[in-house]
Design a protein around this motif. Structure first.
Motif, short mmCIF file in Angstrom:
data_model
loop_
_atom_site.label_atom_id
_atom_site.label_comp_id
_atom_site.label_asym_id
_atom_site.label_seq_id
_atom_site.Cartn_x
_atom_site.Cartn_y
_atom_site.Cartn_z
N LYS A 207 0.84 -1.19 0.00
CA LYS A 207 0.00 0.00 0.00
C LYS A 207 0.88 1.25 0.00
O LYS A 207 2.01 1.24 0.49
CB LYS A 207 -0.90 0.02 1.25
CG LYS A 207 -2.23 -0.66 1.09
CD LYS A 207 -3.11 -0.36 2.29
CE LYS A 207 -4.52 -0.88 2.08
NZ LYS A 207 -5.42 -0.47 3.18
N TRP A 208 0.32 2.34 -0.52
CA TRP A 208 1.02 3.61 -0.56
C TRP A 208 0.72 4.40 0.72
O TRP A 208 -0.38 4.36 1.24
CB TRP A 208 0.60 4.41 -1.78
CG TRP A 208 1.00 3.75 -3.05
CD1 TRP A 208 0.33 2.75 -3.69
CD2 TRP A 208 2.16 4.01 -3.82
NE1 TRP A 208 1.01 2.36 -4.82
CE2 TRP A 208 2.14 3.12 -4.93
CE3 TRP A 208 3.23 4.90 -3.69
CZ2 TRP A 208 3.14 3.11 -5.89
CZ3 TRP A 208 4.23 4.88 -4.66
CH2 TRP A 208 4.18 4.00 -5.75
N GLY A 209 1.75 5.13 1.21
CA GLY A 209 1.59 5.94 2.40
C GLY A 209 1.67 7.42 2.09
O GLY A 209 1.95 7.83 0.95
N ASP A 210 1.45 8.24 3.08
CA ASP A 210 1.54 9.69 2.92
C ASP A 210 3.00 10.12 3.06
O ASP A 210 3.43 10.57 4.12
CB ASP A 210 0.65 10.38 3.97
CG ASP A 210 0.70 11.90 3.85
OD1 ASP A 210 1.14 12.40 2.79
OD2 ASP A 210 0.30 12.58 4.82
N ASP A 211 3.76 9.94 1.98
CA ASP A 211 5.18 10.26 2.02
C ASP A 211 5.65 10.71 0.64
O ASP A 211 4.89 10.72 -0.33
CB ASP A 211 6.01 9.06 2.50
CG ASP A 211 5.67 7.78 1.74
OD1 ASP A 211 5.34 7.88 0.54
OD2 ASP A 211 5.72 6.69 2.33
N THR A 214 5.13 8.42 -2.45
CA THR A 214 3.81 8.50 -3.06
C THR A 214 3.65 9.79 -3.85
O THR A 214 2.93 9.83 -4.86
CB THR A 214 2.72 8.42 -1.97
OG1 THR A 214 2.89 7.20 -1.24
CG2 THR A 214 1.33 8.45 -2.57
N ARG A 240 -2.11 14.00 1.21
CA ARG A 240 -2.70 13.37 2.40
C ARG A 240 -4.15 12.98 2.14
O ARG A 240 -4.58 11.87 2.48
CB ARG A 240 -2.61 14.32 3.58
CG ARG A 240 -3.07 13.72 4.91
CD ARG A 240 -2.86 14.69 6.05
NE ARG A 240 -1.45 15.10 6.14
CZ ARG A 240 -1.00 16.31 5.83
NH1 ARG A 240 -1.84 17.25 5.41
NH2 ARG A 240 0.27 16.60 5.95
N GLY A 248 -4.67 4.10 -0.06
CA GLY A 248 -3.33 3.68 -0.40
C GLY A 248 -3.21 2.73 -1.57
O GLY A 248 -2.20 2.05 -1.71
#
Length: 298
Positions: A207-211, A214, A240, A248
């Protein structure tokens, strides 16, 4: 419109009403993890055909997180072509999708269909087996892609082991690598066959994160969405919201951004804003599951 790629820039010059249908178009975004998967698949194609026990690769990830898109991109990079004698097609990469109710005859039929061969009156499995192997050799198949491998678990355990044995047999007999794509259940299926498991080195799509990682594919998305103003999708404020609403998943991000872009245009804006991400008609996967469960309980 310097933020857009040339093709998207040409579309962005059209009136808003003519652009609405463009947002639902599937687009390839070459984010780093997808490029890594393609490089590994290219390595298998270049080095493994002809080996006694070729290495294989399972691409494992959640639903709608880019697995099939990677497979389709790889197929486009290695399309079929005519032989030098122009008497047959050459398939460097042969791709099929695992059916939920697969049997050995049906799997052979899928392979033959992908090769463009009519089945005729061939009903016996051993004849289909021989024909499939001969055609795959004649057509120069060097790598087999099996998408949706987790569908194998829909059948009884005896059939699961039969199909896994068939997949192992094809790899051994043709001496070609196999790329299997699916959810974590696909990896569980492969583990039913010890010999297959040892030759499959998993490639995970998380999964993709808030970083910042991404932010890079989101910034790439922005270059192909035909809006005349930059939105800053990869910056923290919008990133975000995108990660939270898409949960994600890269496929859900694409749907969310397409819906948000259309919403922005209908509101007279040439950029995606936070309001568009929150108010566009997009439903997150968990929300869809909750609605379905509620309907089933009613």
């Amino acid at each position: 419109m310097d933020h857009l790629r040339p093709e998207a820039r040409r579309i962005a010059e059209k009136p808003a009403i003519e652009r609405l249908d463009c947002f639902a178009t599937d687009r390839w975004i070459g984010y780093s993890r997808a490029q890594d998967a393609l490089k590994r698949m290219d390595m298998l194609l270049a080095t493994q055909p002809g080996r006694v026990r070729p290495q294989n690769m399972p691409v494992v990830g959640l639903s709608n997180n880019g697995k099939s898109t990677i497979a389709e991109k790889f197929q486009r990079q290695h399309p079929r072509r005519s032989s030098e004698e122009r008497d047959r097609h050459i398939f460097p990469v042969l791709s099929v999708q695992m059916m939920p109710d697969v049997t050995a005859p049906r799997f052979y039929a899928q392979l033959l269909d992908a090769l463009g061969s009519p089945l005729g009156n061939i009903r016996k499995t051993d004849r289909r087996n021989a024909l499939t192997l001969n055609l795959m050799r004649a057509c120069g198949v060097r790598l087999l892609v099996i998408d949706e491998l987790h569908n194998l678990l829909c059948g009884p355990s005896s059939r699961q082991r039969e199909i896994l044995g068939l997949i192992r047999y094809l790899g051994n007999e043709l001496r070609i690598p196999i790329v299997a794509l699916g959810t974590k259940d696909a990896w569980l299926a492969l583990r039913l066959d010890d010999q297959l498991e040892n030759r499959f080195q998993p490639f995970l799509l998380s999964k993709w994160g808030d970083d910042a990682e991404t932010g890079r594919p989101l910034a790439s998305f922005e270059t192909v969405i035909p809006l005349r103003g930059p939105s800053g999708l990869g910056l923290p404020a919008l990133r975000r919201v995108i990660v939270e609403r898409s949960e994600g998943l890269i496929g859900e991000m694409h749907q969310l951004l397409s819906s948000a872009a259309a919403h922005a245009l209908t509101e007279g804006r040439e950029r995606i804003e936070r309001e568009d991400l929150l108010r566009c008609p997009f439903q997150a996967p968990s929300y869809r599951r909750q609605m379905m469960e509620r309907e089933l309980r009613a």
